[in-house]
Design an enzyme around this catalytic site. Sequence first.
Site, PDB file in Angstrom:
ATOM      1  N   ASN A 159     -10.903   8.036  57.978  1.00  0.00           N
ATOM      2  CA  ASN A 159     -11.481   9.355  58.172  1.00  0.00           C
ATOM      3  C   ASN A 159     -10.384  10.249  58.748  1.00  0.00           C
ATOM      4  O   ASN A 159      -9.785   9.924  59.767  1.00  0.00           O
ATOM      5  CB  ASN A 159     -12.672   9.250  59.136  1.00  0.00           C
ATOM      6  N   HIS A 212     -13.325  11.762  54.294  1.00  0.00           N
ATOM      7  CA  HIS A 212     -13.969  10.571  54.838  1.00  0.00           C
ATOM      8  C   HIS A 212     -13.148   9.339  54.456  1.00  0.00           C
ATOM      9  O   HIS A 212     -12.363   9.364  53.505  1.00  0.00           O
ATOM     10  CB  HIS A 212     -15.384  10.431  54.282  1.00  0.00           C
ATOM     11  N   GLU A 219     -13.968   6.397  53.081  1.00  0.00           N
ATOM     12  CA  GLU A 219     -14.212   5.847  51.748  1.00  0.00           C
ATOM     13  C   GLU A 219     -13.575   6.730  50.673  1.00  0.00           C
ATOM     14  O   GLU A 219     -13.019   6.227  49.694  1.00  0.00           O
ATOM     15  CB  GLU A 219     -15.723   5.710  51.498  1.00  0.00           C
ATOM     16  N   SER A 274     -21.521   2.005  58.038  1.00  0.00           N
ATOM     17  CA  SER A 274     -22.388   2.289  56.898  1.00  0.00           C
ATOM     18  C   SER A 274     -22.015   3.638  56.283  1.00  0.00           C
ATOM     19  O   SER A 274     -21.857   4.624  57.000  1.00  0.00           O
ATOM     20  CB  SER A 274     -23.850   2.321  57.358  1.00  0.00           C
ATOM     21  N   CYS A 330     -21.988   7.254  54.703  1.00  0.00           N
ATOM     22  CA  CYS A 330     -22.871   8.422  54.728  1.00  0.00           C
ATOM     23  C   CYS A 330     -23.369   8.709  53.307  1.00  0.00           C
ATOM     24  O   CYS A 330     -22.976   8.049  52.351  1.00  0.00           O
ATOM     25  CB  CYS A 330     -22.112   9.630  55.298  1.00  0.00           C
ATOM     26  N   CYS A 377     -20.455   9.568  50.850  1.00  0.00           N
ATOM     27  CA  CYS A 377     -19.701   8.401  50.394  1.00  0.00           C
ATOM     28  C   CYS A 377     -20.575   7.439  49.581  1.00  0.00           C
ATOM     29  O   CYS A 377     -20.095   6.792  48.653  1.00  0.00           O
ATOM     30  CB  CYS A 377     -19.049   7.712  51.582  1.00  0.00           C
ATOM     31  N   ASP A 425     -19.256  15.069  62.824  1.00  0.00           N
ATOM     32  CA  ASP A 425     -18.920  14.188  61.715  1.00  0.00           C
ATOM     33  C   ASP A 425     -20.146  13.789  60.905  1.00  0.00           C
ATOM     34  O   ASP A 425     -20.069  13.682  59.684  1.00  0.00           O
ATOM     35  CB  ASP A 425     -18.186  12.931  62.216  1.00  0.00           C
TER      36      ASP A 425
END
Length: 152
Positions: free
Chosen positions: A48, A59, A61, A84, A86, A89, A149
């Site tokens: 991130n 982000h 990912e 996990s 968002c 993503c 975020d």
Amino acid sequence: MESIDPVTARAWLATAVEEARAGLAEGGVPVGAALYGADGTLLGRGRNRRVQDGDPSAHAETAAFRAAGRQRSYHGTTMVTTLSPCWYCSGLVRQFGISRVVIGEAATFHGGHDWLAGHGVEIVLLDDPECAAMMREFTARRPQLWDEDIGR
């Protein structure tokens, strides 16, 4: 696609944890990710960088996905993330047909992984104590940044 064995899942998570630590050291949000090919090759890794780059779309990912470069197909690939994913993503995972998501922890933030599972993505939730501790400490020290975020 064959299920991932726990030893491999934890080894791949270590790559994402390295990225999360690097992001934290840079003053950012400690979320890291890595994208692995069906053959186990590391395709890309990232963290991130919303704070560092002033880019709300940076982000972990997304960074790992971009670092992987263009692939003919994402079928059989695995996105590994410390937290996990968002909805943004999770949408990336669905859009490109990433087959599996390995998650370090989901207690701090329960993103879209249930939705992904409902659409045929294999979800491996590791409940990793190191990932959980890193996020607990971060959210306690930087609650405003955390709220920003996650869009609160």
